[in-house]
Design an enzyme around this catalytic site. Structure first.
Site, PDB file in Angstrom:
ATOM      1  N   GLU A  74      17.642 -25.639   3.168  1.00 59.76           N
ATOM      2  CA  GLU A  74      17.434 -24.654   2.094  1.00 59.76           C
ATOM      3  C   GLU A  74      17.872 -23.268   2.529  1.00 59.76           C
ATOM      4  O   GLU A  74      18.486 -22.527   1.767  1.00 59.76           O
ATOM      5  CB  GLU A  74      15.944 -24.614   1.707  1.00 59.76           C
ATOM      6  CG  GLU A  74      15.423 -25.890   1.086  1.00 59.76           C
ATOM      7  CD  GLU A  74      14.903 -26.896   2.104  1.00 59.76           C
ATOM      8  OE1 GLU A  74      15.403 -26.915   3.245  1.00 59.76           O
ATOM      9  OE2 GLU A  74      13.997 -27.669   1.751  1.00 59.76           O
ATOM     10  N   CYS A 111       9.704 -26.501   3.450  1.00 57.69           N
ATOM     11  CA  CYS A 111       8.712 -25.913   4.352  1.00 57.69           C
ATOM     12  C   CYS A 111       8.371 -24.485   3.924  1.00 57.69           C
ATOM     13  O   CYS A 111       9.055 -23.878   3.088  1.00 57.69           O
ATOM     14  CB  CYS A 111       9.236 -25.933   5.791  1.00 57.69           C
ATOM     15  SG  CYS A 111      10.429 -24.636   6.154  1.00 57.69           S
TER      16      CYS A 111
HETATM   17  N1  THU Z   1      14.129 -29.832   7.016  1.00 59.39           N
HETATM   18  C1  THU Z   1      14.906 -29.253   6.060  1.00 59.39           C
HETATM   19  O1  THU Z   1      16.094 -28.996   6.273  1.00 59.39           O
HETATM   20  N2  THU Z   1      14.339 -28.982   4.871  1.00 59.39           N
HETATM   21  C2  THU Z   1      13.080 -29.335   4.508  1.00 59.39           C
HETATM   22  O2  THU Z   1      12.682 -29.087   3.367  1.00 59.39           O
HETATM   23  C3  THU Z   1      12.194 -29.982   5.464  1.00 59.39           C
HETATM   24  C4  THU Z   1      12.732 -30.130   6.852  1.00 59.39           C
HETATM   25  C5  THU Z   1      14.756 -30.192   8.286  1.00 59.39           C
HETATM   26  C6  THU Z   1      14.348 -29.420   9.495  1.00 59.39           C
HETATM   27  C7  THU Z   1      14.681 -30.409  10.592  1.00 59.39           C
HETATM   28  O3  THU Z   1      16.067 -30.314  10.886  1.00 59.39           O
HETATM   29  C8  THU Z   1      14.444 -31.752   9.975  1.00 59.39           C
HETATM   30  O4  THU Z   1      14.486 -31.543   8.575  1.00 59.39           O
HETATM   31  C9  THU Z   1      13.106 -32.375  10.358  1.00 59.39           C
HETATM   32  O5  THU Z   1      12.047 -31.498  10.151  1.00 59.39           O
END
Ligand code: THU
Length: 162
Positions: A74, A111
């Site tokens: 995001e 997150c």
């Molecule tokens: N992650 C995202 O890119 N977006 C989210 O909404 C949740 C988590 C990524 C961070 C990390 O690279 C992987 O997903 C596991 O947490």
């Protein structure tokens, strides 16, 4: 005592209930998740931002062996949109994620740090950014980022009392 109640309504829609434009955005987020660099978590996330000028900007999570240097899909995507089109408001963002079992059944949930960044972009342009969270069992559609992060910290608080 004065209770404060916040009511948030989101829509859980089937893919075929989305508008053609929403479908396009979700499809772009899904395609972009396939280009994620996520060798550590094997959790591949893609996002697509639609801008008011009709342009679409996509991105995905970028991980690093020094894990705090990683960045979620995001933020990669919204920062990229803001960098490419600094004067154009985003109108929507779609997010999708898959792991070794395939695309998530339940809608992906951004997150807190990403919500904060999306919220500031929404505040910056003063217009709602629709949020589409993809899951194979339904797409959760929020009217705006503020619904995902009520009571957010913002620059208004930094300026308070000045
Ligand atoms: N992650 C995202 O890119 N977006 C989210 O909404 C949740 C988590 C990524 C961070 C990390 O690279 C992987 O997903 C596991 O947490």
């Amino acid at each position: 005592m004065k209770p404060v109640t916040i009511t948030i309504t989101a829509q859980l829609l089937d893919y075929n209930e989305l508008t053609a434009q929403q479908r396009q955005l979700v499809d772009a987020a899904k395609r972009s998740s396939e280009k994620a660099y996520a060798p550590y978590s094997r959790f591949n996330v893609g996002a697509a931002v639609l801008l008011d000028n009709g342009e679409m900007v996509v991105g995905n999570n970028q991980e690093n062996a020094a894990s705090p240097s990683s960045l979620c899909a995001e933020r990669v995507t919204m920062y990229s949109a803001n960098a490419l089109w600094p004067n154009v408001a985003p109108s929507a963002i779609a997010i999708a994620a898959f792991n070794d079992a395939g695309f998530l059944a339940q809608p992906i949930s951004p997150c807190g740090a990403c919500r904060q960044v999306l919220a500031e972009t929404e505040q910056r342009y003063g217009k709602p950014i629709e949020v589409l969270l993809y899951g194979t069992e339904g797409i959760l559609v929020f009217h705006c980022v503020d619904d995902l992060l009520p009571f957010s910290f913002s620059r208004l608080q930094l300026d308070y009392g000045k």
